[in-house]
Design a protein around this motif. Structure first.
Motif, PDB file in Angstrom:
ATOM      1  N   UNK A  86       0.550  -1.536   0.144  1.00  0.00           N
ATOM      2  CA  UNK A  86       0.115   0.157  -0.424  1.00  0.00           C
ATOM      3  C   UNK A  86       0.943   0.904   0.121  1.00  0.00           C
ATOM      4  N   UNK A  87       1.924   1.177   0.784  1.00  0.00           N
ATOM      5  CA  UNK A  87       3.190   2.033   0.908  1.00  0.00           C
ATOM      6  C   UNK A  87       4.101   2.465  -0.773  1.00  0.00           C
ATOM      7  N   UNK A 143      -5.148   2.763  -1.170  1.00  0.00           N
ATOM      8  CA  UNK A 143      -6.099   3.282   0.059  1.00  0.00           C
ATOM      9  C   UNK A 143      -6.627   1.775   0.196  1.00  0.00           C
ATOM     10  N   UNK A 144      -7.126   1.266  -1.005  1.00  0.00           N
ATOM     11  CA  UNK A 144      -7.590  -0.074  -0.607  1.00  0.00           C
ATOM     12  C   UNK A 144      -7.200  -1.429  -0.668  1.00  0.00           C
ATOM     13  N   UNK A 145      -5.482  -1.074  -1.387  1.00  0.00           N
ATOM     14  CA  UNK A 145      -4.440  -2.428  -0.417  1.00  0.00           C
ATOM     15  C   UNK A 145      -4.763  -1.831   0.455  1.00  0.00           C
ATOM     16  N   UNK A 146      -4.062  -1.038   1.299  1.00  0.00           N
ATOM     17  CA  UNK A 146      -4.067  -0.990   3.135  1.00  0.00           C
ATOM     18  C   UNK A 146      -5.595  -1.362   3.761  1.00  0.00           C
ATOM     19  N   UNK A 147      -6.536  -1.289   3.030  1.00  0.00           N
ATOM     20  CA  UNK A 147      -8.535  -1.255   3.918  1.00  0.00           C
ATOM     21  C   UNK A 147      -7.804  -3.332   3.791  1.00  0.00           C
ATOM     22  N   UNK A 148      -7.839  -3.628   2.681  1.00  0.00           N
ATOM     23  CA  UNK A 148      -7.773  -5.122   2.346  1.00  0.00           C
ATOM     24  C   UNK A 148      -6.277  -5.349   3.311  1.00  0.00           C
TER      25      UNK A 148
END
Length: 159
Positions: A86-87, A143-148
């Motif tokens: 995500x980063x 953002x979506x990768x962080x939430x996942x």
């Protein structure tokens, strides 16, 4: 599609992007600049700064491809949804926006100097458009990768 196959295809696409980027920086950019700028007596002085600008804007592009390669390597080993990825996507978003800012500066320079040509403006605006689109979508993916990643961690902690 399995994650190893997906990672392989993404790496092939990244290699093609590297080849296209090198081709653009070494041949297409200078030839386009020559056709647009050198043929015009009014714009001839912009040729060498144009070439330097193309090479400078290649730096964030190739760095983003390196980051993309490392994301594909993580996908290959099964570390798809991680905060690290995500980063990395966020960093790619920032690099794309850096490209956009560089092209906005180039557009401002062209307008202020009054040395503009329709073809030159079209090329600059097209690259600016793609830089903004890539920045927006990679930011969204980040953002979506962080939430996942958060959901994945919660599921791993649940017994």
């Amino acid at each position: 599609m399995k994650h190893k196959e997906l990672a392989k295809w993404l790496k092939i696409i990244i290699v093609f992007c590297w080849v296209f980027g090198l081709l653009f920086c070494v041949y297409i950019g200078p030839e386009t600049g020559k056709n647009i700028l050198v043929d015009s007596n009014f714009l001839k002085v912009l040729y060498k700064p144009f070439i330097a600008f193309i090479w400078i804007t290649g730096i964030p592009y190739f760095y983003a491809l390196c980051i993309g390669w490392s994301i594909c390597s993580d996908i290959n080993v099964g570390n798809d949804f991680t905060l690290k990825n995500a980063k990395r996507l966020k960093r790619i978003s920032v690099l794309a926006m850096t490209e956009g800012v560089l092209y906005v500066i180039a557009l401002l320079y062209v307008f202020i100097s009054g040395n503009y040509n329709t073809n030159l403006l079209m090329v600059l605006l097209l690259i600016l458009f793609f830089a903004v689109v890539i920045s927006v979508f990679t930011s969204l993916l980040s953002y979506l990768m962080g939430k996942a990643s958060e959901i994945k961690q919660d599921n791993e902690l649940t017994i």
